[in-house]
Scaffold this motif. Sequence first.
Motif, short mmCIF file in Angstrom:
data_model
loop_
_atom_site.label_atom_id
_atom_site.label_comp_id
_atom_site.label_asym_id
_atom_site.label_seq_id
_atom_site.Cartn_x
_atom_site.Cartn_y
_atom_site.Cartn_z
N LYS A 12 51.42 22.54 89.36
CA LYS A 12 52.63 23.33 89.12
C LYS A 12 53.38 22.79 87.91
CE LYS A 12 56.94 24.88 91.28
NZ LYS A 12 57.78 24.84 92.52
N SER A 13 53.47 21.48 87.79
CA SER A 13 54.14 20.87 86.65
C SER A 13 53.39 21.18 85.35
CB SER A 13 54.24 19.35 86.84
OG SER A 13 54.91 18.76 85.76
N MET A 14 52.07 21.20 85.42
CA MET A 14 51.27 21.57 84.26
C MET A 14 51.63 22.98 83.79
SD MET A 14 48.76 20.94 82.13
CE MET A 14 47.95 21.99 80.93
N LEU A 15 51.70 23.92 84.73
CA LEU A 15 52.02 25.31 84.40
C LEU A 15 53.44 25.44 83.85
CD1 LEU A 15 50.40 27.10 87.48
CD2 LEU A 15 49.63 27.23 85.10
N ASN A 16 54.38 24.76 84.50
CA ASN A 16 55.78 24.84 84.08
C ASN A 16 55.98 24.26 82.68
OD1 ASN A 16 56.59 26.06 86.44
ND2 ASN A 16 57.29 24.17 87.41
N THR A 17 55.37 23.09 82.45
CA THR A 17 55.55 22.43 81.16
C THR A 17 54.85 23.21 80.05
OG1 THR A 17 55.56 20.31 82.34
CG2 THR A 17 55.39 20.23 79.95
N ALA A 23 50.03 24.73 76.40
CA ALA A 23 49.11 23.82 77.09
C ALA A 23 48.63 22.71 76.16
CB ALA A 23 47.91 24.62 77.62
N GLY A 24 48.39 23.04 74.89
CA GLY A 24 47.90 22.05 73.95
C GLY A 24 48.90 20.94 73.66
N GLU A 25 50.18 21.29 73.72
CA GLU A 25 51.23 20.31 73.43
C GLU A 25 51.71 19.58 74.68
OE1 GLU A 25 52.48 19.43 70.45
OE2 GLU A 25 50.89 20.66 69.56
N THR A 26 51.20 19.95 75.83
CA THR A 26 51.62 19.32 77.08
C THR A 26 50.84 18.04 77.33
OG1 THR A 26 52.26 21.43 78.08
CG2 THR A 26 51.77 19.63 79.58
N SER A 27 51.54 16.94 77.43
CA SER A 27 50.89 15.65 77.66
C SER A 27 50.92 15.28 79.14
CB SER A 27 51.61 14.55 76.87
OG SER A 27 52.92 14.35 77.39
N LEU A 28 50.11 14.31 79.51
CA LEU A 28 50.13 13.83 80.89
C LEU A 28 51.48 13.22 81.23
CD1 LEU A 28 46.60 12.19 81.30
CD2 LEU A 28 47.35 14.46 82.02
N ALA A 29 52.14 12.64 80.25
CA ALA A 29 53.46 12.08 80.48
C ALA A 29 54.46 13.18 80.81
CB ALA A 29 53.92 11.30 79.24
N ASN A 30 54.37 14.32 80.10
CA ASN A 30 55.23 15.46 80.39
C ASN A 30 55.03 15.95 81.82
OD1 ASN A 30 54.47 16.78 77.11
ND2 ASN A 30 56.23 15.53 77.71
N ILE A 31 53.75 16.04 82.20
CA ILE A 31 53.41 16.55 83.53
C ILE A 31 53.90 15.59 84.61
CG2 ILE A 31 51.49 17.15 85.06
CD1 ILE A 31 49.94 17.86 82.40
N GLU A 33 56.34 13.51 84.45
CA GLU A 33 57.79 13.56 84.51
C GLU A 33 58.26 14.71 85.38
OE1 GLU A 33 61.64 13.93 81.47
OE2 GLU A 33 59.59 13.97 80.68
N GLY A 34 57.54 15.83 85.32
CA GLY A 34 57.90 16.99 86.13
C GLY A 34 57.72 16.78 87.61
N VAL A 35 56.88 15.83 88.00
CA VAL A 35 56.62 15.53 89.41
C VAL A 35 57.34 14.26 89.84
CG1 VAL A 35 54.78 15.38 91.16
CG2 VAL A 35 54.35 16.55 89.02
N ASN A 36 57.93 13.57 88.85
CA ASN A 36 58.63 12.30 89.11
C ASN A 36 57.66 11.22 89.60
OD1 ASN A 36 60.92 10.67 89.07
ND2 ASN A 36 61.45 11.12 91.20
N LYS A 39 52.53 8.32 84.95
CA LYS A 39 51.39 9.01 84.35
C LYS A 39 50.08 8.55 84.95
CE LYS A 39 49.90 8.05 80.13
NZ LYS A 39 49.78 7.99 78.66
N ALA A 40 49.95 7.28 85.23
CA ALA A 40 48.71 6.74 85.79
C ALA A 40 48.39 7.33 87.15
CB ALA A 40 48.80 5.22 85.89
N SER A 41 49.43 7.78 87.87
CA SER A 41 49.23 8.34 89.22
C SER A 41 48.47 9.66 89.18
CB SER A 41 50.57 8.54 89.91
OG SER A 41 51.24 7.30 90.08
N ILE A 42 48.50 10.33 88.04
CA ILE A 42 47.78 11.60 87.92
C ILE A 42 46.28 11.37 88.13
CG2 ILE A 42 47.09 13.41 86.27
CD1 ILE A 42 49.87 13.28 85.08
#
Length: 217
Positions: A12-17, A23-31, A33-36, A39-42
Amino acid sequence: MPDSNTKDQIIKSMLNTAFYKSAGETSLANIAEGVNIKKASIYNHFNSREHLIEETCRSCKEYIEQISFIPSDIDSVSKKYPAETVLKGIVDRYFKMHEKQPLIQIYTFIQSQKYFTPEVMDIIQAQKTALISQTEKVLLSLIQNEKINLDSNDVHSTAMWFCSAINDMLSNYLLERKKDMLPFPEKNADKMANAKSDDAAIEKINAYIEKFAELLK
């Protein structure tokens, strides 16, 4: 064992961000952050960014497959109302579904990925096929209730013609809606849902439906 709820929240955070940054500009850090989460937890849920994209596509496909823009009682509706009213009703429902979360994010995501992810082209084609099939049901119901004058052999081609125009209009309409939504923070879903509609575009769509219905009398 990875938490499936967290996995869904990451998607959901991927879609929102991606809705705001692409999508190309969306980083794992952005995603993350949206889930709180960190990044490593992804990586507890996805092997790589590519795996996340694949799973996001799968999630989009599953959601789209459940959508029906025609009412379950279409035969009763077709019997009660003229063809123009019925067609305007289903198109209005189709557009409103795409205006709101999560479908507007899903639509934006798959359109942005269609040239980069082969699976997305299958999703888009399946969506077009489903739209045509549902429109065929509406036209057949209108024929049965003597609301339009159309040979049953021409239902498929007529549905394809109608849906092609509606999808083009939807794409243009959502482009304008997205422009209205971009200034609002993602978390403020109410403001997104209440962003001003494009009345001129809606009038154009209704005018097209009126002409289409007139041709079928």
